[in-house]
Design an enzyme around this catalytic site. Structure first.
Site, PDB file in Angstrom:
ATOM      1  N   ARG A 228      44.835  92.586  44.901  1.00 44.98           N
ATOM      2  CA  ARG A 228      45.992  92.000  45.587  1.00 44.98           C
ATOM      3  C   ARG A 228      47.254  92.199  44.730  1.00 44.98           C
ATOM      4  O   ARG A 228      47.258  91.885  43.547  1.00 44.98           O
ATOM      5  CB  ARG A 228      45.742  90.515  45.862  1.00 44.98           C
TER       6      ARG A 228
ATOM      7  N   CYS B  45      48.817  85.581  42.416  1.00 47.28           N
ATOM      8  CA  CYS B  45      49.578  84.370  42.085  1.00 47.28           C
ATOM      9  C   CYS B  45      51.032  84.634  41.712  1.00 47.28           C
ATOM     10  O   CYS B  45      51.935  84.150  42.394  1.00 47.28           O
ATOM     11  CB  CYS B  45      48.881  83.620  40.961  1.00 47.28           C
TER      12      CYS B  45
HETATM   13  C1  UDX Z   1      43.784  80.426  45.652  1.00 50.19           C
HETATM   14  C2  UDX Z   1      44.809  79.450  46.171  1.00 50.19           C
HETATM   15  O1  UDX Z   1      44.523  79.077  47.439  1.00 50.19           O
HETATM   16  C3  UDX Z   1      46.176  79.971  46.026  1.00 50.19           C
HETATM   17  O2  UDX Z   1      47.093  79.017  46.419  1.00 50.19           O
HETATM   18  C4  UDX Z   1      46.359  80.260  44.584  1.00 50.19           C
HETATM   19  O3  UDX Z   1      47.685  80.573  44.291  1.00 50.19           O
HETATM   20  C5  UDX Z   1      45.452  81.388  44.211  1.00 50.19           C
HETATM   21  O4  UDX Z   1      44.179  81.000  44.432  1.00 50.19           O
HETATM   22  P1  UDX Z   1      42.223  82.302  46.329  1.00 50.19           P
HETATM   23  O5  UDX Z   1      41.066  81.452  45.918  1.00 50.19           O
HETATM   24  O6  UDX Z   1      42.568  83.473  45.488  1.00 50.19           O
HETATM   25  O7  UDX Z   1      43.531  81.398  46.512  1.00 50.19           O
HETATM   26  O8  UDX Z   1      42.149  82.684  47.847  1.00 50.19           O
HETATM   27  P2  UDX Z   1      41.026  83.419  48.644  1.00 50.19           P
HETATM   28  O9  UDX Z   1      40.157  84.200  47.721  1.00 50.19           O
HETATM   29  O10 UDX Z   1      41.721  84.061  49.784  1.00 50.19           O
HETATM   30  O11 UDX Z   1      40.135  82.203  49.172  1.00 50.19           O
HETATM   31  C6  UDX Z   1      40.478  81.311  50.158  1.00 50.19           C
HETATM   32  C7  UDX Z   1      39.195  80.945  50.907  1.00 50.19           C
HETATM   33  O12 UDX Z   1      39.479  79.920  51.847  1.00 50.19           O
HETATM   34  C8  UDX Z   1      38.584  82.103  51.694  1.00 50.19           C
HETATM   35  O13 UDX Z   1      37.209  82.226  51.361  1.00 50.19           O
HETATM   36  C9  UDX Z   1      38.775  81.694  53.161  1.00 50.19           C
HETATM   37  O14 UDX Z   1      37.736  82.153  53.997  1.00 50.19           O
HETATM   38  C10 UDX Z   1      38.791  80.184  53.043  1.00 50.19           C
HETATM   39  N1  UDX Z   1      39.481  79.480  54.131  1.00 50.19           N
HETATM   40  C11 UDX Z   1      40.728  79.841  54.500  1.00 50.19           C
HETATM   41  C12 UDX Z   1      38.866  78.409  54.752  1.00 50.19           C
HETATM   42  O15 UDX Z   1      37.726  78.067  54.434  1.00 50.19           O
HETATM   43  N2  UDX Z   1      39.530  77.740  55.715  1.00 50.19           N
HETATM   44  C13 UDX Z   1      40.776  78.075  56.143  1.00 50.19           C
HETATM   45  O16 UDX Z   1      41.330  77.434  57.026  1.00 50.19           O
HETATM   46  C14 UDX Z   1      41.391  79.172  55.500  1.00 50.19           C
HETATM   47  C1  UDX Z   2      47.721  83.797  36.691  1.00 51.20           C
HETATM   48  C2  UDX Z   2      47.967  82.679  35.659  1.00 51.20           C
HETATM   49  O1  UDX Z   2      47.795  83.185  34.339  1.00 51.20           O
HETATM   50  C3  UDX Z   2      47.051  81.521  35.904  1.00 51.20           C
HETATM   51  O2  UDX Z   2      47.319  80.461  35.003  1.00 51.20           O
HETATM   52  C4  UDX Z   2      47.306  81.085  37.337  1.00 51.20           C
HETATM   53  O3  UDX Z   2      46.737  79.917  37.660  1.00 51.20           O
HETATM   54  C5  UDX Z   2      46.952  82.197  38.281  1.00 51.20           C
HETATM   55  O4  UDX Z   2      47.803  83.281  38.000  1.00 51.20           O
HETATM   56  P1  UDX Z   2      46.048  85.822  37.010  1.00 51.20           P
HETATM   57  O5  UDX Z   2      46.959  86.220  38.121  1.00 51.20           O
HETATM   58  O6  UDX Z   2      44.590  85.803  37.240  1.00 51.20           O
HETATM   59  O7  UDX Z   2      46.447  84.363  36.469  1.00 51.20           O
HETATM   60  O8  UDX Z   2      46.282  86.825  35.796  1.00 51.20           O
HETATM   61  P2  UDX Z   2      47.152  86.883  34.473  1.00 51.20           P
HETATM   62  O9  UDX Z   2      46.235  87.156  33.343  1.00 51.20           O
HETATM   63  O10 UDX Z   2      48.073  85.755  34.341  1.00 51.20           O
HETATM   64  O11 UDX Z   2      47.991  88.226  34.738  1.00 51.20           O
HETATM   65  C6  UDX Z   2      48.929  88.313  35.798  1.00 51.20           C
HETATM   66  C7  UDX Z   2      49.586  89.668  35.772  1.00 51.20           C
HETATM   67  O12 UDX Z   2      50.465  89.777  34.643  1.00 51.20           O
HETATM   68  C8  UDX Z   2      48.646  90.855  35.671  1.00 51.20           C
HETATM   69  O13 UDX Z   2      49.097  91.890  36.517  1.00 51.20           O
HETATM   70  C9  UDX Z   2      48.721  91.269  34.215  1.00 51.20           C
HETATM   71  O14 UDX Z   2      48.401  92.611  34.000  1.00 51.20           O
HETATM   72  C10 UDX Z   2      50.174  90.959  33.910  1.00 51.20           C
HETATM   73  N1  UDX Z   2      50.428  90.694  32.484  1.00 51.20           N
HETATM   74  C11 UDX Z   2      49.879  89.616  31.865  1.00 51.20           C
HETATM   75  C12 UDX Z   2      51.291  91.538  31.776  1.00 51.20           C
HETATM   76  O15 UDX Z   2      51.808  92.512  32.317  1.00 51.20           O
HETATM   77  N2  UDX Z   2      51.536  91.250  30.456  1.00 51.20           N
HETATM   78  C13 UDX Z   2      51.003  90.176  29.808  1.00 51.20           C
HETATM   79  O16 UDX Z   2      51.289  89.984  28.620  1.00 51.20           O
HETATM   80  C14 UDX Z   2      50.135  89.335  30.542  1.00 51.20           C
END
Ligand code: UDX
Ligand code: UDX
Length: 471
Positions: free
Chosen positions: A347, A280
């Protein structure tokens, strides 16, 4: 009870679908990946996420079904949540082609009023595009609405983040549409979910019931990008402060306590480290930067946030070099490969990127990660060795690197580790340990934004808090 289709069964869709089913709704999880669907139908859980296996077991085959038939799922539902991926393009924009292809298949199944909800993180104006695409494909304007309901789920705690949110944001441009979303989240907002004996337990600081904030769809889209950008900015800010601390011999942990106790700032997301990663923050910052530019605003602050993040990894590499002098041929133990603790997701993992750089520098690496081994193996193949525990990873290593803040790394047997290592050197990219305690255990210990210590050179700051793990 509402009928809901969630399109995309990835990290976000799977958690949202399982939680909606736990509210009592009837949910169809849709995906176009047949292998993933088969695995889900057979009871497998494709991601490492606390409480997800319990929820899937609870509802699989009853309130929660899996399907590859998008048309049938849309036809059977009152609300369609789009949770497909939105990866970055070369120029940093969000690639919305998956979102578009889902939107195209909706009109033919619009037999009654339905709400199409953006759950994926998308740039502002996406809801307008979805609306246009659906209208172009011959849908009646009053047969649907498009809403934005951004997720704020952290991987590892996604289920409890969903069930115990700080807030629920609903972007809707009509009352009819907002009402559908209010009904979906009613078990949380009326507090009834939390009364149930089988409710998934929440964190201590949960706000019950959570507030539901209704905004315009554009505002909701911006709330998501702005929230992630702000959190990333907080991390880059403290990483920059950590660099200044290193230059002057101050302790960033003490500085964090001092600034984080100001309620206007708050202590969370102020942990310095090796930079943020994940699916993200990196992509959302690029996308927010790109969409702001398109709208005529040069959001240069975001450039700096990204630059500091990049630099943080290079600084850590320099730290490893200064601890070991030369890198070629050195054997290193790496603890943690995921982008953070509590997940198997690699990722944009800074730990993985560092590992790849160290390999390119000629190091030999043995790594341990409690959950990410399989995914890391797909990328690194046989370039590194994988150990089944931290102690095997450390055997004959010239130094131990801590790259991910797994809970279990807070309780390591340091005497046992020291016996395994060639040299008692620990380079901690997550500030998990107390420098004084590490020096007393006989380690030369480097961390981020705190003075390095070794058994011969005691730490400068004797008043450092005796903590093993970051708050
Ligand atoms: C999500 C959000 O989509 C992204 O915008 C956000 O910032 C982070 O979380 P995430 O759930 O992590 O993404 O993505 P991913 O684990 O890649 O899952 C997407 C799923 O959609 C996959 O299982 C893929 O197979 C499916 N997919 C993709 C469909 O079913 N149809 C499509 O056309 C494309
Ligand atoms: C993030 C947002 O927190 C969530 O609200 C959003 O919808 C999806 O993206 P996520 O990516 O799962 O969630 O993890 P997060 O706990 O936010 O950490 C993101 C990255 O920042 C990680 O690499 C983590 O190690 C780093 N991080 C986080 C730091 O380096 N320091 C901190 O204090 C907190």
């Amino acid at each position: 009870m509402m009928r809901i289709a969630v399109v995309g069964s990835g990290y976000v869709g799977l958690v949202a679908g399982a939680c909606f089913a736990d509210f009592g709704h009837q949910v169809i999880l849709v995906d176009n990946d047949q292998q993933k669907l088969a695995a889900l139908q057979n009871g497998q859980v494709p991601i490492h996420e606390k409480f997800l296996p319990e929820l899937l077991d609870r509802h699989r085959g009853h309130r929660l079904t899996f399907s590859g038939d998008l048309h049938a799922a849309v036809a059977a539902s009152d609300a369609i949540f789009i949770a497909v991926g939105t990866p970055p393009t070369e120029e940093g924009h969000a690639d919305l082609s998956y979102v578009e292809s889902v939107a195209r298949s909706i009109p033919s199944a619009l037999d009654r009023y339905k709400v199409v909800v953006e759950k994926s993180t998308v740039p502002v104006y996406t809801s307008e595009w979805i609306r246009k695409i659906i209208l172009r494909n011959a849908a009646a304007p009053d047969s649907f609405d498009v809403a934005s309901n951004p997720e704020f789920l952290r991987e590892g705690t996604a289920v409890t983040d969903f069930l115990y949110p700080d807030r629920i944001v609903v972007g809707a441009d009509s009352e009819r549409c907002a009402e559908v979303l209010r009904n979906i989240y009613a078990p949380l907002t009326d507090g009834s979910y939390y009364q149930r004996p089988d409710a998934i337990p929440g964190p201590d600081r949960a706000q019950i019931p959570p507030p539901l904030i209704v905004t315009s769809t554009k505002s909701a889209e911006l709330i998501k990008h702005a929230s992630n950008a702000f959190l990333a900015m907080k991390i880059s800010f403290i990483n920059a402060v950590a660099s200044v601390c290193e230059s002057v011999g101050a302790n960033v942990q003490q500085v964090c306590r001092g600034i984080g106790t100001d309620s206007r700032i708050g202590p969370r997301f102020l942990n310095p480290g090796i930079g943020y990663g994940g699916s993200c923050f990196p992509k959302d910052l690029k996308a927010f930067r790109a969409v702001a530019r398109e709208c005529g605003y040069e959001f240069r602050l975001l450039d700096e946030v990204m630059l500091i993040n990049e630099e943080q990894r290079h600084r850590f590499l320099r730290k490893i070099r200064s601890a070991l002098w030369t890198l070629r041929g050195k054997r290193l133990a790496v603890l943690g490969l995921a982008f953070k603790g509590g997940t198997d997701d690699i990722r944009e993992s800074p730990a993985l990127l560092l590992t790849q750089t160290l390999l390119a520098e000629g190091c030999r690496i043995c790594a341990y990660d409690p959950a990410a081994k399989a995914r890391a193996q797909e990328v690194l193949h046989s370039q590194i060795e994988f150990a089944d525990n931290p102690y095997d990873a450390a055997r004959h290593a010239d130094a131990l690197l801590i790259l991910t803040e797994w809970e279990e790394f807070a309780a390591l047997d340091w005497n046992r580790l020291r016996d395994q290592l060639n040299d008692p050197i620990v380079i901690d990219g997550r500030n998990l340990y107390d420098p004084e305690a590490m020096a007393a255990l006989g380690f030369t210990y480097y961390s981020v934004g705190r003075p390095a210590v070794s058994p011969e050179i005691p730490p400068l700051s004797t008043s450092a808090p005796r903590k093993l793990k970051n708050a």
